[in-house]
Structures are given as structure tokens and as C-alpha cells.
Scaffold this motif. Structure first.
Motif, PDB file in Angstrom:
ATOM      1  N   LYS A  69       4.329   5.589  -8.075  1.00 54.78           N
ATOM      2  CA  LYS A  69       5.701   6.112  -8.042  1.00 54.78           C
ATOM      3  C   LYS A  69       6.341   6.055  -9.426  1.00 54.78           C
ATOM      4  CE  LYS A  69       8.135   4.971  -4.179  1.00 54.78           C
ATOM      5  NZ  LYS A  69       8.483   4.576  -2.838  1.00 54.78           N
ATOM      6  N   GLY A  70       6.129   4.950 -10.092  1.00 55.91           N
ATOM      7  CA  GLY A  70       6.725   4.746 -11.407  1.00 55.91           C
ATOM      8  C   GLY A  70       8.111   4.127 -11.269  1.00 55.91           C
ATOM      9  N   HIS A  71       8.492   3.364 -12.260  1.00 58.11           N
ATOM     10  CA  HIS A  71       9.784   2.671 -12.188  1.00 58.11           C
ATOM     11  C   HIS A  71      10.243   2.228 -13.579  1.00 58.11           C
ATOM     12  CE1 HIS A  71       6.654  -0.466 -11.906  1.00 58.11           C
ATOM     13  NE2 HIS A  71       7.468  -1.143 -12.700  1.00 58.11           N
ATOM     14  N   ALA A  93       9.780  -6.292 -20.663  1.00 56.07           N
ATOM     15  CA  ALA A  93       8.563  -5.584 -21.055  1.00 56.07           C
ATOM     16  C   ALA A  93       7.446  -5.964 -20.078  1.00 56.07           C
ATOM     17  CB  ALA A  93       8.182  -5.959 -22.479  1.00 56.07           C
ATOM     18  N   GLU A  94       6.301  -5.363 -20.263  1.00 57.52           N
ATOM     19  CA  GLU A  94       5.158  -5.637 -19.379  1.00 57.52           C
ATOM     20  C   GLU A  94       3.900  -5.273 -20.149  1.00 57.52           C
ATOM     21  OE1 GLU A  94       5.534  -3.645 -15.618  1.00 57.52           O
ATOM     22  OE2 GLU A  94       3.613  -4.417 -14.882  1.00 57.52           O
ATOM     23  N   PHE A  95       2.771  -5.898 -19.803  1.00 53.73           N
ATOM     24  CA  PHE A  95       1.527  -5.326 -20.335  1.00 53.73           C
ATOM     25  C   PHE A  95       0.532  -5.111 -19.222  1.00 53.73           C
ATOM     26  CE2 PHE A  95      -1.236  -9.070 -20.510  1.00 53.73           C
ATOM     27  CZ  PHE A  95      -0.338 -10.127 -20.612  1.00 53.73           C
ATOM     28  N   TYR A  96      -0.245  -4.050 -19.394  1.00 53.33           N
ATOM     29  CA  TYR A  96      -1.269  -3.666 -18.428  1.00 53.33           C
ATOM     30  C   TYR A  96      -2.635  -3.863 -19.088  1.00 53.33           C
ATOM     31  CZ  TYR A  96       1.780  -1.087 -15.110  1.00 53.33           C
ATOM     32  OH  TYR A  96       2.711  -0.718 -14.177  1.00 53.33           O
ATOM     33  N   ILE A  97      -3.568  -4.414 -18.323  1.00 52.90           N
ATOM     34  CA  ILE A  97      -4.950  -4.549 -18.791  1.00 52.90           C
ATOM     35  C   ILE A  97      -5.825  -3.697 -17.879  1.00 52.90           C
ATOM     36  CG2 ILE A  97      -6.866  -6.164 -19.202  1.00 52.90           C
ATOM     37  CD1 ILE A  97      -4.731  -8.415 -19.191  1.00 52.90           C
ATOM     38  N   LYS A 136       0.847  -1.201   0.000  1.00 48.20           N
ATOM     39  CA  LYS A 136       0.000   0.000   0.000  1.00 48.20           C
ATOM     40  C   LYS A 136       0.875   1.241   0.000  1.00 48.20           C
ATOM     41  CE  LYS A 136      -3.902  -2.153   2.101  1.00 48.20           C
ATOM     42  NZ  LYS A 136      -5.087  -2.077   2.870  1.00 48.20           N
ATOM     43  N   ARG A 137       0.538   2.194  -0.827  1.00 48.05           N
ATOM     44  CA  ARG A 137       1.290   3.452  -0.896  1.00 48.05           C
ATOM     45  C   ARG A 137       0.351   4.606  -0.526  1.00 48.05           C
ATOM     46  NH1 ARG A 137       6.320   1.346  -1.128  1.00 48.05           N
ATOM     47  NH2 ARG A 137       6.705   0.195  -3.058  1.00 48.05           N
ATOM     48  N   HIS A 138       0.820   5.371   0.445  1.00 44.43           N
ATOM     49  CA  HIS A 138       0.058   6.530   0.897  1.00 44.43           C
ATOM     50  C   HIS A 138       0.698   7.803   0.335  1.00 44.43           C
ATOM     51  CE1 HIS A 138      -1.177   3.356   3.653  1.00 44.43           C
ATOM     52  NE2 HIS A 138      -2.294   4.052   3.812  1.00 44.43           N
TER      53      HIS A 138
HETATM   54  C1  F6R Z   1       5.095  -4.087 -12.106  1.00 45.75           C
HETATM   55  C2  F6R Z   1       4.265  -2.916 -12.442  1.00 45.75           C
HETATM   56  C3  F6R Z   1       2.990  -2.641 -11.669  1.00 45.75           C
HETATM   57  C4  F6R Z   1       3.336  -1.552 -10.637  1.00 45.75           C
HETATM   58  C5  F6R Z   1       2.137  -0.897  -9.978  1.00 45.75           C
HETATM   59  C6  F6R Z   1       2.543   0.125  -8.902  1.00 45.75           C
HETATM   60  O1  F6R Z   1       6.253  -4.116 -12.892  1.00 45.75           O
HETATM   61  O2  F6R Z   1       4.615  -2.108 -13.290  1.00 45.75           O
HETATM   62  O3  F6R Z   1       2.445  -3.767 -11.079  1.00 45.75           O
HETATM   63  O4  F6R Z   1       4.213  -2.103  -9.689  1.00 45.75           O
HETATM   64  O5  F6R Z   1       1.378  -0.226 -10.936  1.00 45.75           O
HETATM   65  O6  F6R Z   1       3.427   1.067  -9.416  1.00 45.75           O
HETATM   66  P1  F6R Z   1       4.874   1.277  -8.771  1.00 45.75           P
HETATM   67  O7  F6R Z   1       5.527  -0.076  -8.722  1.00 45.75           O
HETATM   68  O8  F6R Z   1       5.568   2.210  -9.698  1.00 45.75           O
HETATM   69  O9  F6R Z   1       4.677   1.835  -7.391  1.00 45.75           O
END
Ligand code: F6R
Ligand code: ZN
Length: 187
Positions: free
Chosen positions: A87-89, A97-101, A25-27
Motif C-alpha cells: 500500500k505504501g505509507h 526514518a527506516e531501513f530495509y534489507i 496479510k494484504r490481498h
Molecule cells: C514499516 C514498513 C514496512 C511495511 C511493509 C508493508 O514502517 O515500512 O514494514 O509496513 O513493507 O507495507 P505497508 O505498510 O505500506 O502495507
């Protein structure tokens, strides 16, 4: 070995909850340094520390060809005119690579090529898939007024590099302009 326990997960597409999966969890306070409008950030942080997002991660196996995935829940809201965001990374293994749905709500993803800084804003919506190539920093924003949920699928060995983003942030920000998410250069 087909371990049934690891083959199936159930998640709630509205709340992002996934029983049994460890959840991060991120606050608001965890996002210090991410938002462009630092005065608006400090004002919001003085008023409280709301949950911005959570990610439930499923890591069935960690072999060279394995996959991990996460279900994300990102709350609606803004700091100044910038939307609540992750946060982003970059991935530690840059080729990953990765995919988001998109599941529910209305989001966008900010993608930035690490080598060139070239940036793109892509919609993340129900029934839409965003492909994040390797070597690409990625951050998700909720640009709607309801919680955004999504799944991200990535190689087990991808890893997360948050340090590079913490040092230089993304080159662009996504702000609301005329009721529309708009990508602009960071000042
Ligand atoms: C995993 C990914 C996502 C993020 C999630 C939270 O590689 O990209 O599952 O982990 O959207 O974002 P962050 O990790 O940047 O806090
Ligand atoms: Zn990722």
C-alpha cells in the motif's frame, strides 16, 4: 530488564514466516485504488483475490529509543504493466526514518519526499540496504518472478499513516517497459 523471549526471533527468509510474530496479510482487494490501470485491476479482482503480501511484525518494546521491525513477503505479479506492490505509507511521526534489507528476490522501492514530491526508485535486493529518510513516503514493488522478502527496521514510535497515500497516491508509478522496471509520472 533483559527478557530473553523478546531478544531473538527466527524467520524463514524464503517464506517470510516468523513463528510467534503477529502477521498482517494484504490481498488484492485491500489494494483497491493503488494501481493506475483500474480496468486491469477490476478484471483481476473479478477473477480472484490472491494474497499480495504479508508482514510479520516484532515489537519488543515501545520506549522512546526502541525499535520495531517487520519481515515482509511480497508475491510476484502485475496488474496491467504495474508490479504487485505494498500500500505504501508515511510514518505518523514524520521524522521517523527506516531501513530495509533485501533478503530474497528482486524488488524496488519507490520513495517520495512529502514536501517536494521528488521521487526515486531504489533497488531492493539481497545484501542491499535501502535507507528511507524521514518525511518520505515509501512503497515496495516485486519486479522479479519469485517472492521478494525483506526486513524493515523503524523507530517504535514511527506509526503508519496510510490515509495520506490513500487520498493522493504516489506521484509516480513503476511499470515494466522493455522488461525493465521503469518509474514514470502517474497520468
Ligand atoms: C514499516 C514498513 C514496512 C511495511 C511493509 C508493508 O514502517 O515500512 O514494514 O509496513 O513493507 O507495507 P505497508 O505498510 O505500506 O502495507
Ligand atoms: Zn515504513
Amino acid at each position: 530488564m533483559l527478557n530473553t523471549e523478546k531478544l531473538l526471533s527466527q524467520f524463514n527468509p524464503v517464506t517470510g514466516e516468523m513463528p510467534g510474530a503477529p502477521m498482517v496479510k494484504r490481498h488484492l482487494s485491500d489494494l483497491r485504488g493503488c494501481f493506475a490501470d483500474t480496468a486491469a485491476f477490476e478484471k483481476a479482482a473479478a477473477a480472484g483475490n490472491p494474497l499480495l503480501y504479508s508482514v510479520g511484525a516484532v515489537e519488543p518494546a515501545s520506549g522512546a529509543g526502541d525499535l520495531h521491525y517487520g519481515v515482509g513477503l511480497l508475491m510476484p505479479g502485475k496488474i496491467g504493466d504495474e508490479y504487485y506492490m505494498t500500500k505504501g505509507h508515511l510514518h505518523s511521526w514524520r521524522e521517523a526514518a527506516e531501513f530495509y534489507i533485501g533478503l530474497t528476490g528482486e524488488g524496488v522501492m519507490l520513495l517520495e519526499d512529502e514536501a517536494t514530491g521528488e521521487s526515486r526508485m531504489m533497488p531492493l535486493r539481497p545484501n542491499g540496504v535501502v535507507y528511507v529518510p524521514g518525511h518520505t513516503a515509501h512503497r515496495t514493488m516485486n519486479v522479479g518472478d519469485k517472492p521478494l522478502t525483506y526486513i524493515g527496521v523503524y523507530p517504535a514510535k514511527a506509526g503508519h499513516d496510510y490515509t495520506t497515500i490513500a487520498k493522493k497516491n504516489f506521484r509516480c508509478v513503476v511499470v515494466e517497459r522493455d522488461n525493465q522496471p521503469t518509474m514514470i509520472e502517474r497520468k
